[in-house]
Design a protein around this motif. Sequence first.
Motif, mmCIF file in Angstrom:
data_model
loop_
_atom_site.group_PDB
_atom_site.id
_atom_site.type_symbol
_atom_site.label_atom_id
_atom_site.label_comp_id
_atom_site.label_asym_id
_atom_site.label_seq_id
_atom_site.Cartn_x
_atom_site.Cartn_y
_atom_site.Cartn_z
ATOM 1 N N PRO A 299 0.833 -1.212 0.000
ATOM 2 C CA PRO A 299 0.000 0.000 0.000
ATOM 3 C C PRO A 299 0.868 1.263 0.000
ATOM 4 O O PRO A 299 1.833 1.359 0.759
ATOM 5 C CB PRO A 299 -0.783 -0.112 1.314
ATOM 6 N N VAL A 300 0.519 2.230 -0.882
ATOM 7 C CA VAL A 300 1.280 3.483 -0.978
ATOM 8 C C VAL A 300 0.293 4.643 -1.083
ATOM 9 O O VAL A 300 -0.913 4.441 -1.223
ATOM 10 C CB VAL A 300 2.207 3.489 -2.211
ATOM 11 N N ALA B 206 -1.952 -5.288 -9.634
ATOM 12 C CA ALA B 206 -3.003 -4.516 -8.964
ATOM 13 C C ALA B 206 -3.224 -5.061 -7.564
ATOM 14 O O ALA B 206 -3.716 -6.173 -7.397
ATOM 15 C CB ALA B 206 -4.291 -4.596 -9.777
ATOM 16 N N ARG B 207 -2.837 -4.268 -6.568
ATOM 17 C CA ARG B 207 -3.071 -4.665 -5.179
ATOM 18 C C ARG B 207 -4.050 -3.676 -4.546
ATOM 19 O O ARG B 207 -4.193 -2.557 -5.030
ATOM 20 C CB ARG B 207 -1.753 -4.629 -4.387
ATOM 21 N N SER B 208 -4.664 -4.104 -3.463
ATOM 22 C CA SER B 208 -5.605 -3.210 -2.793
ATOM 23 C C SER B 208 -4.887 -2.445 -1.676
ATOM 24 O O SER B 208 -3.768 -2.792 -1.312
ATOM 25 C CB SER B 208 -6.763 -4.019 -2.224
ATOM 26 N N GLY B 209 -5.542 -1.400 -1.163
ATOM 27 C CA GLY B 209 -5.045 -0.714 0.027
ATOM 28 C C GLY B 209 -4.295 0.585 -0.232
ATOM 29 O O GLY B 209 -3.802 1.203 0.709
ATOM 30 N N HIS B 210 -4.204 1.010 -1.491
ATOM 31 C CA HIS B 210 -3.521 2.286 -1.755
ATOM 32 C C HIS B 210 -4.445 3.441 -1.383
ATOM 33 O O HIS B 210 -5.669 3.317 -1.395
ATOM 34 C CB HIS B 210 -3.142 2.407 -3.231
ATOM 35 N N GLN B 211 -3.815 4.607 -1.106
ATOM 36 C CA GLN B 211 -4.655 5.766 -0.804
ATOM 37 C C GLN B 211 -5.312 6.316 -2.060
ATOM 38 O O GLN B 211 -6.475 6.631 -2.086
ATOM 39 C CB GLN B 211 -3.820 6.855 -0.120
ATOM 40 N N HIS B 212 -4.533 6.399 -3.126
ATOM 41 C CA HIS B 212 -5.081 6.971 -4.353
ATOM 42 C C HIS B 212 -4.585 6.168 -5.563
ATOM 43 O O HIS B 212 -3.385 6.002 -5.729
ATOM 44 C CB HIS B 212 -4.648 8.432 -4.492
ATOM 45 N N THR C 288 -12.271 -3.493 -8.423
ATOM 46 C CA THR C 288 -13.448 -3.491 -7.557
ATOM 47 C C THR C 288 -14.071 -4.888 -7.520
ATOM 48 O O THR C 288 -14.470 -5.379 -6.461
ATOM 49 C CB THR C 288 -14.478 -2.466 -8.064
ATOM 50 N N THR C 289 -14.124 -5.534 -8.687
ATOM 51 C CA THR C 289 -14.673 -6.888 -8.736
ATOM 52 C C THR C 289 -13.852 -7.825 -7.855
ATOM 53 O O THR C 289 -14.385 -8.687 -7.162
ATOM 54 C CB THR C 289 -14.650 -7.400 -10.184
ATOM 55 N N ARG C 290 -12.539 -7.650 -7.880
ATOM 56 C CA ARG C 290 -11.680 -8.570 -7.139
ATOM 57 C C ARG C 290 -11.575 -8.239 -5.663
ATOM 58 O O ARG C 290 -11.541 -9.132 -4.828
ATOM 59 C CB ARG C 290 -10.262 -8.553 -7.728
ATOM 60 N N GLU D 33 -15.479 -2.674 -3.081
ATOM 61 C CA GLU D 33 -15.526 -1.213 -3.240
ATOM 62 C C GLU D 33 -14.427 -0.529 -2.444
ATOM 63 O O GLU D 33 -14.009 0.576 -2.760
ATOM 64 C CB GLU D 33 -16.896 -0.688 -2.779
ATOM 65 N N GLU D 34 -13.944 -1.212 -1.385
ATOM 66 C CA GLU D 34 -12.976 -0.589 -0.477
ATOM 67 C C GLU D 34 -11.541 -0.785 -0.963
ATOM 68 O O GLU D 34 -10.615 -0.625 -0.184
ATOM 69 C CB GLU D 34 -13.113 -1.203 0.917
ATOM 70 N N MET D 35 -11.361 -1.138 -2.204
ATOM 71 C CA MET D 35 -10.009 -1.517 -2.630
ATOM 72 C C MET D 35 -9.004 -0.360 -2.565
ATOM 73 O O MET D 35 -7.811 -0.588 -2.481
ATOM 74 C CB MET D 35 -10.057 -2.148 -4.017
ATOM 75 N N ALA D 36 -9.480 0.898 -2.559
ATOM 76 C CA ALA D 36 -8.585 2.043 -2.394
ATOM 77 C C ALA D 36 -9.398 3.189 -1.807
ATOM 78 O O ALA D 36 -10.628 3.210 -1.947
ATOM 79 C CB ALA D 36 -7.988 2.466 -3.731
ATOM 80 N N GLN D 37 -8.688 4.144 -1.177
ATOM 81 C CA GLN D 37 -9.435 5.264 -0.587
ATOM 82 C C GLN D 37 -9.990 6.183 -1.677
ATOM 83 O O GLN D 37 -11.128 6.610 -1.626
ATOM 84 C CB GLN D 37 -8.546 6.055 0.373
#
Lengths: 525, 341
Positions: free
Chosen positions: B28-29, B42-48, B60-62, B65-69
């Motif tokens: 996450p960055v 493609a990883r989840s948890g990034h801010q933007h 989003t499918t994977r 909806e919370e995959m990024a801020q």
Amino acid sequence: MEAFSELLEQLYFTSSNNAKAALIIDYLKRTPDPDRGWAIAAMAGTLRFDFFKRNTVKQLMLERIDPVLFNLSYDYVGEMSETVAHLWPGQTDAPSQGLPSLGELVEQFSTAGRQQVKPLLAEYLDQMSAAQRWSLIKLGTRGLRIGVSARSMKQILARYGQTQVEEIEALWHGVSAPYTELLAWLEGRADKPDISEEVTFHPVMLSHPLDEKTLTAIEPAEWQIEHKYDGIRVQLVSTANGKALFSRTGDDISQSFPDLLEDIHEHCVLDGELLIMHGTQVDTFNQLQQRLNKKKPAKKLIDSLPAGLMVYDILADAEQSLTALPLAARREHLQRFIENSASDRLHLSAVWPANSAEQLRERYNQASDDTAVEGLMLKRTDSHYVPGRPKGLWYKWKREPKLVDAVIMYAQRGHGKRSSFYSDFTFGAWQDDTLLPIGKAYSGFTDEELKKLDNWVRRNTVGRFGPVREVAKALVIEVAFDAVHPSTRHKSGIALRFPRFHRIRWDKPANEADTLETVKSLMET
Amino acid sequence: MHPQHWMSVASPGLYCRPADLYIDPMEPVAQAVVTHGHADHARSGHQHVYATHQTLAIMTTRYGEEMAQHTSGVDYAQSVTLGEPDDPVVMTLYPAGHILGSAQVLLEYRGARLVISGDYKRRADPTCPPFEIVPCDVFITEATFGLPVFTHPPIEHEVDKLINSLQVFPHRCHLVGSYALGKCQRVILALRQAGYTKPIYLHGALIRLCQLYQQQGIELGELIAVNDVEDKATLAGEIVIAPPSALADRWSRALPDVRTVNASGWMQIRARARQKQVELPMIISDHCDWPELIQTIEEVNPSEVWVTHGREDALVYQATQMGYKAKALSLLGYEDEQETG
């Protein structure tokens, strides 16, 4: 050639033995002589000559591609024939038609002169698809590995001819490619080939490693106990038509050991261990190695390292086959045979009877102390001589391996099944602050461990020398091996016999691995 | 300014300092641009996250909806300005031809142009626009199949092998291992184009992504979840697609007389196919083969080539022979030789 290539392709990707047999039988049915016989020879590994050398293939390839790219590709693919099949310029997909038959190819390559082989091979590679190129190179360099062993080929032939595999086994070394007589007999069109006077190899009987469970169940008095000598297993065959020495896989190695065969005049088939022997004194395996693979050994070498045979079984005495007799009876024949023999190169393998489990263990400990010996052989006294590796009849009880902790230094990719995995490892021991390589190991780990090792190598590479990766000196392995010998070939001054992985010590810091001095202290004198 | 002064390899991934932007970071960055939706990019948890709309939809499918801020959907050829307003980095995405939504990233800074190809291919793919040549000073190329042994045959040829096999073994269930995103849909489309109109059966892990493709207007024909088939024996002679990891899984044991097929660029190497106990290898890749990698370098004609994940050695050597300045970027974490081939 088209049909053969297609067969190989299908066999390669078929894993079930039954399905493989069905494919081969179907091929035998629809393919004429002599093509199908040559195909049998190619698959069973009995072709007598290479069509061309691997190096010829490589040279031709290097005339067509940058050597650096070739080496990187070969390193990755892990196999010459497939690398060339893909790299060869030209079409790749559509299987080519109108290629010569297998028989024609054998004929052309076996009669081609030195200068003609290269252009002939190049011409065919140009015409072929990638899959066909792969087949031709595999065939021509006798490197076919498609999961059909000589043994399974015999079973398939037996099934094809609706006969017993033992019948095929008995004939096998007396018939040769393209097997027209054999196939005619199997198809009921001719009599069984007569091979009684041929000097042929008889498939050998092999042993299983002894496990604890079997050991406790054994009644020692029912077993013939012998030392397991540290040489190579051979078969000596002598008939009115000649004599020969065969390796356990049936390769004729007579040329390397004329001194052993010289004084043999009886009609016989002997099973024993080939050793370097000074009178009754057995020399080390290291010394024997000097005489292996020498097509024309110098007289000086023969005189300084004379070959001897430690005989432990007899398959035929005069014209009589003994394989259906129990071991105890064969042993009597063997004893008489050795006593009467004019050759002083033949020695009778001594038996070391034991009456109790304790005595047996004592025998084992004694054997382990003898450096010319690798452990014990246990054979049921009532066992017939059964080719192959029958269960419950013969056991080998090898002495415990020696162990040291060594550090992995270099890694290289494997071949075949292990293609593209880093599976060949060079390891070293400490001398002061420096690691010196002491050996290479490629076995002893599980598939799961192999994946982990491969991954570790990729993450810890610090240098590259062609296909070899130098790795961080951080991973310790416990190496098992049978013996240490002095060696002038290696900087460390030693060579290990049959080193293999015993355990991977992911936990152990490299500086706690063993020193070279410790390893040398395990050397037997 | 030469990109070597403003691009670097950090532990999360490739980093552009003046934009404070990571490309396909593994961790996450604060700000990331994601070239395409494969899990190793493609990883989840990034801010933007910046990415094409399709890539965001895939993420989003994977990951939900919370995959990024924050997310910013970017159209191809649309420029985004990042970094200090008086010293900006201009980022533009271009089609990479790899899978639905895949993009190359062009970064322009102080007069220099850098293109990160992401994963890409040059063959026609009906699920995404073709790779576009973007002139630049430094071109970062992948090298998944960066050895001259790799030449991918036409997909039609490989799909014919499957269709022929169905005729030769009409009672065997043909289980096709294929990566869930991109490869699976491409195989289905190629089967449809070859005139295969029967339903195609899917492992559960492939269903949502196929639905996403259908929502994006890509026609895949009739698809049925294997789980919805009550009598598995009826799958004899049918095509079932599953992720490669499911080929040898317990899941597949319920299927009748399975013939194991695998669709991957790695299948070109026989030993690879056999290691996976594949009976029918299909050489289908979403990456460039060797001739296409070379063709691309020639056409982009940068002054420098940087080579990432894959077999860098050979491509760096080849680019150097062709007169380009070239080096390997060692990026960790990308699937070295896994399922995305």
